[in-house]
Design a protein around this motif. Sequence first.
Motif, PDB file in Angstrom:
ATOM      1  N   MET A  25       0.792  -1.199   0.040  1.00 10.64           N
ATOM      2  CA  MET A  25      -0.155  -0.137  -0.071  1.00 10.64           C
ATOM      3  C   MET A  25       0.797   1.315  -0.113  1.00 10.64           C
ATOM      4  SD  MET A  25      -2.982  -1.275   2.538  1.00 10.64           S
ATOM      5  CE  MET A  25      -3.645   0.236   2.785  1.00 10.64           C
ATOM      6  N   ILE A  26       2.247   1.405   0.797  1.00 13.81           N
ATOM      7  CA  ILE A  26       2.803   2.395   0.902  1.00 13.81           C
ATOM      8  C   ILE A  26       3.516   2.661  -0.552  1.00 13.81           C
ATOM      9  CG2 ILE A  26       4.901   3.328   1.841  1.00 13.81           C
ATOM     10  CD1 ILE A  26       4.010   1.675   4.340  1.00 13.81           C
ATOM     11  N   GLU A  27       3.988   1.629  -1.223  1.00 13.14           N
ATOM     12  CA  GLU A  27       4.432   1.785  -2.424  1.00 13.14           C
ATOM     13  C   GLU A  27       3.396   2.361  -3.442  1.00 13.14           C
ATOM     14  OE1 GLU A  27       7.063  -0.586  -6.027  1.00 13.14           O
ATOM     15  OE2 GLU A  27       6.771  -1.470  -3.774  1.00 13.14           O
ATOM     16  N   ASN A  44      13.179   2.791  -1.972  1.00 11.53           N
ATOM     17  CA  ASN A  44      13.531   3.632  -0.835  1.00 11.53           C
ATOM     18  C   ASN A  44      12.885   4.238   0.205  1.00 11.53           C
ATOM     19  OD1 ASN A  44      16.599   3.046  -2.075  1.00 11.53           O
ATOM     20  ND2 ASN A  44      16.474   5.234  -3.038  1.00 11.53           N
ATOM     21  N   PHE A  45      11.480   4.634  -0.309  1.00  4.25           N
ATOM     22  CA  PHE A  45      10.538   5.014   0.440  1.00  4.25           C
ATOM     23  C   PHE A  45       9.761   4.177   1.254  1.00  4.25           C
ATOM     24  CE2 PHE A  45       6.229   6.574   1.469  1.00  4.25           C
ATOM     25  CZ  PHE A  45       6.489   7.886   1.985  1.00  4.25           C
ATOM     26  N   VAL A  46       9.870   3.065   0.957  1.00  2.00           N
ATOM     27  CA  VAL A  46       9.309   1.913   1.730  1.00  2.00           C
ATOM     28  C   VAL A  46      10.347   1.460   2.665  1.00  2.00           C
ATOM     29  CG1 VAL A  46       8.523  -0.628   1.663  1.00  2.00           C
ATOM     30  CG2 VAL A  46       7.752   1.099  -0.079  1.00  2.00           C
ATOM     31  N   GLU A  47      11.436   1.390   2.148  1.00  2.00           N
ATOM     32  CA  GLU A  47      12.579   1.052   3.253  1.00  2.00           C
ATOM     33  C   GLU A  47      12.725   2.160   4.220  1.00  2.00           C
ATOM     34  OE1 GLU A  47      14.144  -1.763   3.642  1.00  2.00           O
ATOM     35  OE2 GLU A  47      12.966  -2.367   2.122  1.00  2.00           O
ATOM     36  N   ASP A  71       8.035  17.090  -4.692  1.00  3.09           N
ATOM     37  CA  ASP A  71       9.495  16.697  -4.516  1.00  3.09           C
ATOM     38  C   ASP A  71       9.293  15.172  -3.929  1.00  3.09           C
ATOM     39  OD1 ASP A  71      12.247  15.844  -4.167  1.00  3.09           O
ATOM     40  OD2 ASP A  71      12.660  17.866  -3.518  1.00  3.09           O
ATOM     41  N   PRO A  72       9.607  13.919  -4.804  1.00  2.00           N
ATOM     42  CA  PRO A  72       9.655  12.808  -4.041  1.00  2.00           C
ATOM     43  C   PRO A  72      10.778  12.596  -3.014  1.00  2.00           C
ATOM     44  CG  PRO A  72       9.750  12.566  -6.324  1.00  2.00           C
ATOM     45  CD  PRO A  72       9.475  13.952  -6.119  1.00  2.00           C
ATOM     46  N   GLN A  73      12.012  13.018  -3.696  1.00  2.00           N
ATOM     47  CA  GLN A  73      13.070  12.953  -2.830  1.00  2.00           C
ATOM     48  C   GLN A  73      12.848  13.638  -1.248  1.00  2.00           C
ATOM     49  OE1 GLN A  73      15.854  10.910  -3.441  1.00  2.00           O
ATOM     50  NE2 GLN A  73      15.904  11.018  -1.120  1.00  2.00           N
ATOM     51  N   ASN A  78      12.263  13.101   4.586  1.00  2.00           N
ATOM     52  CA  ASN A  78      11.521  13.661   5.737  1.00  2.00           C
ATOM     53  C   ASN A  78      10.387  12.621   6.048  1.00  2.00           C
ATOM     54  OD1 ASN A  78      12.592  16.474   6.079  1.00  2.00           O
ATOM     55  ND2 ASN A  78      11.923  16.530   3.994  1.00  2.00           N
ATOM     56  N   VAL A  79      10.627  11.300   5.834  1.00  2.00           N
ATOM     57  CA  VAL A  79       9.711  10.247   6.582  1.00  2.00           C
ATOM     58  C   VAL A  79       9.770  10.354   7.849  1.00  2.00           C
ATOM     59  CG1 VAL A  79      11.236   8.331   6.372  1.00  2.00           C
ATOM     60  CG2 VAL A  79       8.810   8.122   5.501  1.00  2.00           C
ATOM     61  N   HIS A  80      10.743  10.646   8.519  1.00  2.00           N
ATOM     62  CA  HIS A  80      10.641  10.693  10.001  1.00  2.00           C
ATOM     63  C   HIS A  80       9.393  11.368  10.547  1.00  2.00           C
ATOM     64  CE1 HIS A  80      13.115  13.947   8.808  1.00  2.00           C
ATOM     65  NE2 HIS A  80      12.747  14.702   9.903  1.00  2.00           N
ATOM     66  N   SER A  81       9.150  12.519   9.597  1.00  2.00           N
ATOM     67  CA  SER A  81       7.826  13.452  10.177  1.00  2.00           C
ATOM     68  C   SER A  81       6.499  12.772  10.140  1.00  2.00           C
ATOM     69  CB  SER A  81       7.880  14.767   9.274  1.00  2.00           C
ATOM     70  OG  SER A  81       7.523  14.317   8.019  1.00  2.00           O
TER      71      SER A  81
END
Length: 82
Positions: A25-27, A44-47, A71-73, A78-81
Amino acid sequence: HLDSALIRPGRIDFQAYLGHCNEDMIERMFRKFYNDVSDEMAKNFVEATKKLEKTISPAELQRHLIYYKLDPQEAIDNVHSI
């Protein structure tokens, strides 16, 4: 919980429980927000979300992706947010 008047027949025709996001789902949500993203960036986003070691609801993920919609990067960085 919604008031019973809001979910009576004729108001809501379908109820679905979404639960928390799994890796697939995340991907898929990441790819929906960023049409031409590479396979590597999606992985990378999933990881990055896995490293959070917490469950993520679809609403939380959507809010994050909307915030970084250009901006996907940045969404990865900032996935920690979430």
